[in-house]
Design a protein around this motif. Structure first.
Motif, mmCIF file in Angstrom:
data_model
loop_
_atom_site.group_PDB
_atom_site.id
_atom_site.type_symbol
_atom_site.label_atom_id
_atom_site.label_comp_id
_atom_site.label_asym_id
_atom_site.label_seq_id
_atom_site.Cartn_x
_atom_site.Cartn_y
_atom_site.Cartn_z
ATOM 1 N N VAL A 175 9.711 -52.338 20.634
ATOM 2 C CA VAL A 175 10.693 -51.536 21.361
ATOM 3 C C VAL A 175 10.054 -50.226 21.790
ATOM 4 O O VAL A 175 9.487 -49.495 20.967
ATOM 5 C CB VAL A 175 11.936 -51.270 20.485
ATOM 6 C CG1 VAL A 175 12.943 -50.391 21.235
ATOM 7 C CG2 VAL A 175 12.583 -52.585 20.056
ATOM 8 N N VAL A 176 10.146 -49.937 23.088
ATOM 9 C CA VAL A 176 9.473 -48.770 23.670
ATOM 10 C C VAL A 176 10.499 -47.849 24.322
ATOM 11 O O VAL A 176 11.368 -48.309 25.075
ATOM 12 C CB VAL A 176 8.446 -49.203 24.745
ATOM 13 C CG1 VAL A 176 7.683 -47.992 25.262
ATOM 14 C CG2 VAL A 176 7.500 -50.255 24.202
ATOM 15 N N LEU A 177 10.387 -46.565 24.046
ATOM 16 C CA LEU A 177 11.184 -45.541 24.726
ATOM 17 C C LEU A 177 10.256 -44.743 25.624
ATOM 18 O O LEU A 177 9.245 -44.207 25.166
ATOM 19 C CB LEU A 177 11.856 -44.623 23.706
ATOM 20 C CG LEU A 177 12.487 -43.324 24.239
ATOM 21 C CD1 LEU A 177 13.588 -43.621 25.248
ATOM 22 C CD2 LEU A 177 13.015 -42.470 23.091
ATOM 23 N N ILE A 178 10.586 -44.663 26.916
ATOM 24 C CA ILE A 178 9.787 -43.917 27.889
ATOM 25 C C ILE A 178 10.677 -42.881 28.562
ATOM 26 O O ILE A 178 11.646 -43.238 29.247
ATOM 27 C CB ILE A 178 9.178 -44.844 28.963
ATOM 28 C CG1 ILE A 178 8.385 -45.983 28.319
ATOM 29 C CG2 ILE A 178 8.298 -44.042 29.914
ATOM 30 C CD1 ILE A 178 7.871 -47.010 29.326
ATOM 31 N N GLY A 222 6.057 -42.644 34.975
ATOM 32 C CA GLY A 222 6.957 -43.228 33.984
ATOM 33 C C GLY A 222 7.514 -44.568 34.424
ATOM 34 O O GLY A 222 7.571 -45.530 33.635
ATOM 35 N N LYS A 223 7.906 -44.657 35.671
ATOM 36 C CA LYS A 223 8.429 -45.921 36.209
ATOM 37 C C LYS A 223 7.351 -46.998 36.204
ATOM 38 O O LYS A 223 7.617 -48.148 35.821
ATOM 39 C CB LYS A 223 8.941 -45.693 37.636
ATOM 40 C CG LYS A 223 9.485 -46.947 38.317
ATOM 41 C CD LYS A 223 9.943 -46.615 39.737
ATOM 42 C CE LYS A 223 10.349 -47.860 40.509
ATOM 43 N NZ LYS A 223 10.733 -47.530 41.897
ATOM 44 N N SER A 224 6.141 -46.649 36.599
ATOM 45 C CA SER A 224 5.042 -47.617 36.616
ATOM 46 C C SER A 224 4.744 -48.145 35.214
ATOM 47 O O SER A 224 4.542 -49.348 35.017
ATOM 48 C CB SER A 224 3.773 -46.987 37.208
ATOM 49 O OG SER A 224 3.940 -46.726 38.584
ATOM 50 N N ILE A 225 4.730 -47.237 34.232
ATOM 51 C CA ILE A 225 4.475 -47.659 32.850
ATOM 52 C C ILE A 225 5.583 -48.587 32.369
ATOM 53 O O ILE A 225 5.326 -49.626 31.745
ATOM 54 C CB ILE A 225 4.356 -46.438 31.926
ATOM 55 C CG1 ILE A 225 3.150 -45.576 32.310
ATOM 56 C CG2 ILE A 225 4.246 -46.870 30.460
ATOM 57 C CD1 ILE A 225 3.091 -44.235 31.583
ATOM 58 N N ALA A 226 6.836 -48.224 32.665
ATOM 59 C CA ALA A 226 7.976 -49.015 32.196
ATOM 60 C C ALA A 226 7.956 -50.432 32.781
ATOM 61 O O ALA A 226 8.186 -51.418 32.066
ATOM 62 C CB ALA A 226 9.284 -48.307 32.554
ATOM 63 N N ASN A 252 6.127 -40.110 25.762
ATOM 64 C CA ASN A 252 6.708 -38.827 26.148
ATOM 65 C C ASN A 252 6.172 -38.440 27.518
ATOM 66 O O ASN A 252 5.143 -37.771 27.632
ATOM 67 C CB ASN A 252 6.291 -37.774 25.106
ATOM 68 C CG ASN A 252 7.471 -37.133 24.421
ATOM 69 O OD1 ASN A 252 8.583 -37.135 24.943
ATOM 70 N ND2 ASN A 252 7.224 -36.567 23.256
ATOM 71 N N ASN A 253 6.862 -38.867 28.563
ATOM 72 C CA ASN A 253 6.342 -38.700 29.921
ATOM 73 C C ASN A 253 7.098 -37.664 30.749
ATOM 74 O O ASN A 253 6.550 -37.117 31.691
ATOM 75 C CB ASN A 253 6.384 -40.059 30.642
ATOM 76 C CG ASN A 253 6.133 -39.941 32.121
ATOM 77 O OD1 ASN A 253 5.022 -39.695 32.573
ATOM 78 N ND2 ASN A 253 7.200 -40.107 32.913
ATOM 79 N N ALA A 254 8.355 -37.394 30.418
ATOM 80 C CA ALA A 254 9.170 -36.495 31.244
ATOM 81 C C ALA A 254 8.516 -35.118 31.347
ATOM 82 O O ALA A 254 8.008 -34.577 30.364
ATOM 83 C CB ALA A 254 10.573 -36.373 30.665
ATOM 84 N N GLY A 255 8.514 -34.574 32.541
ATOM 85 C CA GLY A 255 7.923 -33.256 32.731
ATOM 86 C C GLY A 255 8.177 -32.744 34.131
ATOM 87 O O GLY A 255 8.765 -33.436 34.969
ATOM 88 N N ILE A 283 -0.354 -47.283 38.677
ATOM 89 C CA ILE A 283 -0.544 -48.500 37.888
ATOM 90 C C ILE A 283 -1.744 -48.359 36.954
ATOM 91 O O ILE A 283 -1.784 -48.968 35.873
ATOM 92 C CB ILE A 283 -0.692 -49.743 38.804
ATOM 93 C CG1 ILE A 283 -0.555 -51.039 37.987
ATOM 94 C CG2 ILE A 283 -2.018 -49.725 39.531
ATOM 95 C CD1 ILE A 283 0.795 -51.261 37.378
ATOM 96 N N GLU A 284 -2.726 -47.542 37.347
ATOM 97 C CA GLU A 284 -3.891 -47.325 36.488
ATOM 98 C C GLU A 284 -3.491 -46.585 35.209
ATOM 99 O O GLU A 284 -4.041 -46.837 34.134
ATOM 100 C CB GLU A 284 -4.978 -46.546 37.240
ATOM 101 C CG GLU A 284 -5.542 -47.263 38.456
ATOM 102 C CD GLU A 284 -6.089 -48.646 38.125
ATOM 103 O OE1 GLU A 284 -6.727 -48.780 37.049
ATOM 104 O OE2 GLU A 284 -5.881 -49.588 38.916
ATOM 105 N N MET A 285 -2.535 -45.693 35.336
ATOM 106 C CA MET A 285 -2.008 -45.002 34.161
ATOM 107 C C MET A 285 -1.254 -45.984 33.264
ATOM 108 O O MET A 285 -1.382 -45.946 32.030
ATOM 109 C CB MET A 285 -1.092 -43.865 34.613
ATOM 110 C CG MET A 285 -0.550 -43.014 33.502
ATOM 111 S SD MET A 285 -1.798 -42.010 32.697
ATOM 112 C CE MET A 285 -0.727 -41.018 31.634
#
Length: 267
Positions: free
Chosen positions: A4-7, A15-19, A76-79, A216-218
């Motif tokens: 379970v992942v929280l982004i 953040g969207k790309s990681i999710a 923790n991506n929000a910024g 996508i590289e991130m």
């Protein structure tokens, strides 16, 4: 059983790309946004969370734990970004970016750590920035928030290691996202002593972002990190010159490095 992942900050950009990428890899992803009802549907769950409001952080974390019974990974991506000469930037705006980029990230970590300690496992990935390794002209406040988060990551890593929790940070360079649109820009004041240099550097910043790497590289990098048994504390992801600039800062005399940066930013 899927992890379970929280982004945080998953409605756009990195953040969207990681999710999306982690969802495709089989993770059970919960992304967050301040206003998820106003956003298009995604292949992952999108819930409400504002890093400036601790009650929304706690509500989101408690909801995930109630639904899933666990929380394995926090990204923790929000910024937010901020630009401007130190002298011209309103101090309230300085505090606001620290509240989002540093204290907001800390509050999210504080919310997930009790569950991770109970599980005796967990991974926290703090998204920082290559800018956090150096004070950049007209981006000093942003550099300071990300540099502070790097240091907090180091300290937290040692504090929670006895509980089986890993804390790392990944520092991206310039990526082709909409971060420029979401920045706080100190106005280019007509009577400012920095008017010409600041305006020129604003144009440079926007050009660097538009020419940046694909998010996508991130996402791939974050996936590799959370799949690593013993991850490092610091990861850097960017172009050769961006990463090499960190090496140069370590080995060059301060004023030589400063001159190199000033030449780069045409100051």
């Amino acid at each position: 059983m899927s992890k379970v992942v929280l982004i945080t900050g998953a409605s756009s950009g990195i953040g969207k790309s990681i999710a999306i990428f982690l969802t495709e890899k089989g993770y059970n992803v919960y992304g967050t946004s301040r206003n998820p009802k106003n956003i298009e549907s995604f292949p992952f769950k999108l819930i409400a969370l504002d890093v400036l409001k601790v009650d929304t952080i706690n509500d989101a974390v408690n909801f995930i734990i109630k639904q899933e019974g666990k929380l394995d990974i926090l990204i923790n991506n929000a910024g937010m970004g901020i630009t401007g000469p130190i002298e011209d930037t309103p101090t309230d705006e300085m505090r606001a970016v620290f509240n989002t980029n540093l204290f907001g990230a800390i509050d999210v970590m504080k919310a997930v750590l009790p569950q991770m300690r109970q599980q005796k496992s967990g991974v926290i990935v703090n998204v920082t920035s290559i800018a956090g390794y150096m004070g950049l002209p007209f981006r000093g406040l942003y550099s300071a928030t990300k540099g502070a988060l790097e240091t907090i990551t180091e300290a937290t890593s040692m504090e929670v290691k006895p509980f089986g929790i890993k804390v790392v940070c990944v520092a991206p360079g310039d990526f082709a996202t909409n971060i420029a649109a979401g920045r706080y820009h100190t106005p280019v004041f007509e009577n400012s002593a920095y008017k010409e240099n600041y305006q020129m550097n604003l144009d440079l910043m926007d050009a660097h972002v538009s020419e940046g790497m694909d998010p996508i590289e991130m996402a791939k990098a974050v996936h590799r990190i959370i799949e690593t048994k013993n991850p490092k504390i610091h990861y850097k992801l960017g172009g050769f010159l961006e990463k090499f600039s960190i090496v140069l800062k370590r080995i060059l005399p301060d004023r030589v490095y400063e001159k190199m940066l000033m030449n780069h930013y045409k100051l």
